[in-house]
Design a protein around this motif. Sequence first.
Motif, PDB file in Angstrom:
ATOM      1  N   LEU A   1     -11.603   0.151   1.616  1.00 31.50           N
ATOM      2  CA  LEU A   1     -10.502  -0.775   1.944  1.00 31.50           C
ATOM      3  C   LEU A   1     -10.762  -1.742   3.115  1.00 31.50           C
ATOM      4  O   LEU A   1     -10.614  -2.961   2.933  1.00 31.50           O
ATOM      5  CB  LEU A   1      -9.217   0.036   2.175  1.00 31.50           C
TER       6      LEU A   1
ATOM      7  N   LEU B   1       0.839  -1.213   0.000  1.00 29.86           N
ATOM      8  CA  LEU B   1       0.000   0.000   0.000  1.00 29.86           C
ATOM      9  C   LEU B   1       0.868   1.255   0.000  1.00 29.86           C
ATOM     10  O   LEU B   1       0.631   2.186  -0.766  1.00 29.86           O
ATOM     11  CB  LEU B   1      -0.860   0.040   1.270  1.00 29.86           C
TER      12      LEU B   1
ATOM     13  N   ILE C   1      -4.774  -6.349  -1.877  1.00 31.77           N
ATOM     14  CA  ILE C   1      -4.113  -5.064  -2.132  1.00 31.77           C
ATOM     15  C   ILE C   1      -3.469  -5.053  -3.524  1.00 31.77           C
ATOM     16  O   ILE C   1      -3.564  -4.055  -4.246  1.00 31.77           O
ATOM     17  CB  ILE C   1      -3.125  -4.725  -0.992  1.00 31.77           C
TER      18      ILE C   1
END
Lengths: 180, 248
Positions: free
Chosen positions: A46, A29, A170
């Motif tokens: 998220l 991230l 992710i």
Amino acid sequence: MHLLSHDFREILGAELVSVTGGLFAGLLLASYIDKLALIPGLLIFLPGFLEMKGSISGSLSSRLSSGMFLGIVKPKFHRSRVLRGNVIASFFLVVILSLILGSIAYLVSSFVLGINAPQIILVALIAGVISNLIEIPLTVATTFWLFRKGHDPNNIMGPYVTTLGDIVSIVALLIGILVV
Amino acid sequence: MADKCKKLTGKYKRRIVKLKRKHHHPLVHHIHKKHNISYKTLLYMKEYGPKSHISHVIIRESLKILILASIISSVGGVGLNSIQNKLFTILPLIILLPALNSMIGSYGAIVSSKFTMMLYLGKIRGTSAGNSPKTYFFPFLKNENLHKLFFTILCIAIISAVYMSLLSAGIAYIKGFEISLGLILQILEISLISVIILVSLIFTISVSVGLWIYRKKEDPNNFLIPIATSIGDLGSMCIFSLLVFLLF
């Protein structure tokens, strides 16, 4: 208190592995932070996306484990309606929930924050499909492999799927952002 | 176990598959007694037997609780969104975020499953007879097994929090982010306060809700884990956001 009890060692070991995986996901991230800032509402989406992937893959693994222990599912990839049904259900659940999460993020962004960015729904859908294509086969294969090696997948798959889910989700999310 | 399934006669098999979920308990009970087949096997046959559409059954039963969990987690996401600027400029915080999120969720699952197992094994008294009002919903005030579970989980949470704080600061430093002792202490403070509050919250919720469900003659396994993990996620994002807002 038995600090070195069996439970303590087992839970601590699983947690430290899981936390390390989570930090690796966080590193991914952080590496693409400039891309994350491009999509408004991504931080609303998220936590739900990470949580959903862990729950669905965890349930898939748990159902397959029960089936294998009961002798209804064989621990290998073959034409089985139970296996096919489980995989299809998990795939559609992720797609449906990705759309719902994307829509919630879009609605909150536009009505509460005043930013109209419908691309978050498309990012959610692409990320959901990509993460499914990676995570479902890995979850099924690992559950079968653990069972064949004589382990109880229920004890190991919980931390495994959450860690795997964090990393895969992710990566899929970043691919979704790049595509959109 | 699979051999035992074969003992079932065609008549029973057809009847159990045709039954509606809410009606199947008496027959399942009868077959369990007569053929010594576990309830788990019979439930699996009922749910995923030859006449059921497996993917429909799974989607129908999972969707409601997953939508609820997604909405709860999105509320936590709104908290995160409010500190977006701070989060994007302080690298260790964004590295820490997924690890903290999944860690709290997994404590919810561990506490819930262990508490339910203790109830079934009789290590905790599920009935209310002889309990004072205080210990009716909060039996951990008295029970030694629950004390042990609480302190075990709390110790593991504290060790994990220190580990992830230091590692996230180390990773950020390697990536070229400037790290000071003050920043490390602030990150440690955030993760330690978050896990101590959340472990206590999850423990209280799991025990009191689990006991309530058990007294209603339902299986806490089916409800407690999604509830505890969702509340854990919501709580972790809200407390994390609040602490980042206050400390940075």
